[in-house]
Every structure is written in structure tokens, then in C-alpha cells.
Design a protein around this motif. Structure first.
Motif: not given
Length: 419
Positions: A204-219, A344-355
Motif C-alpha cells: 500500500s503506497p498510502n503510508n510511506p516510510i521515510t528515513k526520519q521515521h526509521l528510528w521511531p519504527m525501530l523503537m 512486521f506489519p505489511a506497510r513497513i515489512r520490507y524495511t523492517g525485515v531487510s534492516f
């Protein structure tokens, strides 16, 4: 949406080529060390060759951020295509590199640069392909994701066969270049095929993840990151020591002929490629988390036995060791991709698993052959590499017991309580 065999083949092709190249490099480490480093100190040259192998993993966290952002913002398909393009370029270029005898110190530096580019590209390939297949599956998700792991095993077989052919006494001195050149060209062929794939229904392209959101996502998903990272650390150490490094071990420590050592490793990976989908199907019908934890305990117990059987130098016992390795690999890697996707939920799954995977791989996976070589060469400890695998397996088991109730989806927690 149900995946088709054609989609499985096209997606898995990139993974097969990736692991074929990595395995070929590992199996050819002794040869490459003589080509890209001076011959005055062969042991040091081999350690430097494994050091370059390890260096590619430094780029993986960066690649995970880049391709994770592409996969979560623009789609799984663009990420998979761009990673394969970069992989093909770097692999083909390695096949064209001049050696140390031709340009001196520039040769290993160029090899290092191409390995860094490969590390960047692979961050978006293996995990992205697994995510794509799991998301495309409407049933048996463990089996769907397992085709990527089985393709990795098949790629290791291809890399081993290529090493056998290159090391043949009648092979010309430039034969080592051919697998790299063909691997690079095959990546470009895979790129054309992947262009025909449809996008994952979960994207889904409706919830983009940017580099500014990476650290909060990690937490927010810290338990998931630690759990996925532990899985990646164990998988890398287990596979790279028990399959890739085992060739060097059988050659240098057990004193087997190089072709025989490579044949044993190829046989082991054939067992792996067969067992992974079988054990994935079993996991779909039972419980993937229980099976994975049981597999970790079995690896911790049997890995020293595998190396002891190899150290015996008895061909029958070495074959038994490779069968044990193949079965154990199937037990842990069968449900692995599905478990990673669960974190990880689908909207951040690629970033979450890969990182998570790439960060752990940079520390543990790429350094595994180097650590194994130091343990056997510098410390003269034949069983040292297997003890290292057992320690990492027990660590991952501890992390899974401690964290997976916090990181698993609620449906899996409910299933666990009733299993």
C-alpha cells in the motif's frame, strides 16, 4: 491471491544467482587469494580474501534502508528489480577484473569495491523475494516463503558445481572468470522476466516510510528487530560455516582433495534444497515457531558432531555429516521466512525485515568464514567453528524464548497457547 509456479521461478531466480555467486567465491577462496594477493604469505592472503567476503556485509544495513524504502514506498517489484540490476553489474565486473600480477594492489581494492556493491544490492534481494512470495500466497505461507531458501540452497549447488569445473586440471587459468560473467548476464535476464510480474496485493503506497521515521519504527518494533536479527545471525553463521567454510576445512585441516571437499559440500546443499520445502510444509501443518526452536536446539547439539565426523576423514562419515547438516538446515529454514514476515506489519515489512537481517548479517554472517579460519588456523582448534555455531544457535534460542511472545502477531500467540 495465490502465487503461480511461474512467479515462484522468476522471483527465486535472483536468489539462486545471488547465492551461486557467493558460494562460488567462498569455494574459490583459496584460488582467489593467489590471484588478488601476493604469494609471500598464503595464510594471510586467505584471511584477506575472507576479509573482503566479510566487507560486503558492511553495506547491507545501508542497502536495507535504501531498498526497504523503495519496497515500502514504491512497491515490492521496483525494489526487486533495482537490487537485481545492481547485483548483475557488480558480479559481471568481478569477472572482468585484472589480477594482482597485472595491476598490483589495485586488484584487491577493485574486488573490494565490487563486493561492497554486491552487499548493497543483496540487502533488497533475498528478504524482498521471500516477502513477495509469502504475501502472494493464500495458503501454506511457510511453504511459499521456503522456495526462496530452497533456491538459495540450489544456488549454492550451482556455485559448487561451477567451482568444481573451474578447478578441473584441464580448465584454463581464466576459467574462474566465467561463472562471474555468466552470473552477471543471468541477472539481467532475470530483470527482464521480473518486469512481467504483478505487484504484491499487500503493498500500500498510502503510508510511506521515510528515513526520519526509521528510528521511531525501530523503537516501536524493537522486539521484532532483535528477534529477526537473531534469526539472521544464526542463519548466516550456520550456513556459511557448515557449507561454505567446510570446503576449506576439509581441504586444509582434513587434507582432502579440493574436488572431493567441494563434492561433499554440494551433496549437503542438495539435501538442504530437498528438505527445506518438506519441513516448511510440516511447519504449515503443525507450528512454525515450535519447529524453529526445536531446530535451534538440535543444531547446537549436533553441529560439533558434524565437524567431528568430517574430521575423521572417513568418506562415509563425512557423507553422514552432510546429511545431518541438510536435515537440520531444513528444520530451521523451512519456517524461517514466514516467521520473519510475521514480525512486521505489511506497510513497513520490507524495511523492517531487510534492516534487521542486514544489520545482523553485517556483524555475524559475513565474518563467519573469517572467524572459522582464525579459530582453525591461529588457534589450531579443529572443532572451534562448530562450537561457534552452537553458541550462536543457543543465543538465538534464548532470544526466541525471551522475545517472540512480544514480537509475534496476536493470531500466532493464540495458536501457540492451543498447540
Amino acid at each position: 491471491m495465490q502465487r503461480s509456479p511461474w512467479q515462484v521461478g522468476i522471483i527465486s531466480l535472483g536468489t539462486l544467482l545471488e547465492w551461486a555467486e557467493y558460494t562460488f567465491y567462498g569455494y574459490m577462496a583459496l584460488t582467489l587469494s593467489t590471484l588478488f594477493f601476493p604469494s609471500s604469505d598464503p595464510k594471510l592472503a586467505l584471511i584477506k580474501t575472507f576479509g573482503i567476503f566479510s566487507a560486503g556485509y558492511i553495506m547491507r544495513p545501508l542497502g536495507a534502508i535504501i531498498f526497504g524504502a523503495v519496497g515500502d514506498n514504491l512497491g515490492r517489484k521496483p525494489a526487486l528489480m533495482s537490487s537485481l540490476l545492481l547485483m548483475g553489474f557488480a558480479t559481471f565486473t568481478i569477472g572482468c577484473l585484472p589480477t594482482y600480477a597485472t595491476i598490483g594492489i589495485k586488484a584487491p581494492l577493485l574486488l573490494l569495491l565490487m563486493r561492497l556493491l554486491q552487499g548493497l544490492a543483496i540487502s533488497g534481494e533475498y528478504n524482498g523475494a521471500g516477502i513477495f512470495l509469502v504475501e502472494k500466497s493464500s495458503s501454506n505461507p511457510c511453504l511459499a516463503g521456503s522456495w526462496v531458501s530452497a533456491s538459495a540452497a540450489a544456488g549454492m549447488v550451482v556455485g559448487g558445481v561451477a567451482a568444481l569445473l573451474v578447478n578441473h586440471p584441464l580448465a584454463p587459468s581464466w576459467a574462474w572468470r566465467v561463472p562471474f560473467l555468466l552470473g552477471g548476464l543471468s541477472c539481467f535476464l532475470g530483470l527482464v522476466c521480473r518486469n512481467r510480474l504483478s505487484e504484491s496485493p499487500h503493498f500500500s503506497p498510502n503510508n510511506p516510510i521515510t528515513k526520519q521515521h526509521l528510528w521511531p519504527m525501530l523503537m516501536q518494533y524493537k522486539h521484532s528487530f532483535v528477534f529477526a536479527g537473531a534469526i539472521a545471525a544464526f542463519t548466516g553463521v550456520f550456513v556459511y560455516i557448515c557449507n561454505i567454510y567446510i570446503v576449506v576445512f576439509l581441504k586444509k585441516v582434513v587434507h582432502l582433495p579440493m574436488n572431493d571437499a567441494t563434492m561433499f559440500a554440494i551433496f549437503g546443499e542438495i539435501i538442504v534444497a530437498i528438505m527445506i520445502p518438506i519441513m516448511a510444509y510440516v511447519a504449515d501443518k503443525t507450528h512454525p515457531y515450535r519447529q524453529y526452536q526445536m531446530g535451534l536446539c538440535l543444531v547446537a547439539l549436533f553441529c560439533p558432531i558434524i565437524f567431528a565426523l568430517c574430521y575423521s576423514a572417513h568418506y562415509g562419515l563425512i557423507l553422514l555429516a552432510m546429511v545431518l547438516y541438510g536435515v537440520l538446515n531444513g528444520v530451521v529454514c523451512g519456517p524461517m521466512v514466514k516467521i520473519l514476515c510475521d514480525q512486521f506489519p505489511a506497510r513497513i515489512r520490507y524495511t523492517g525485515v531487510s534492516f534487521a537481517w542486514s544489520f545482523a548479517a553485517a556483524i555475524f554472517s559475513g565474518t563467519a568464514p573469517l572467524v572459522a579460519e582464525i579459530l582453525t588456523t591461529r588457534f589450531d582448534w579443529a572443532l572451534g567453528p562448530s562450537i561457534y555455531v552452537s553458541v550462536i544457535a543457543l543465543f538465538t534460542y534464548g532470544m526466541s524464548k525471551l522475545l517472540y511472545r512480544f514480537s509475534m502477531p496476536e493470531t500466532a500467540v493464540v495458536q501457540l497457547k492451543h498447540s
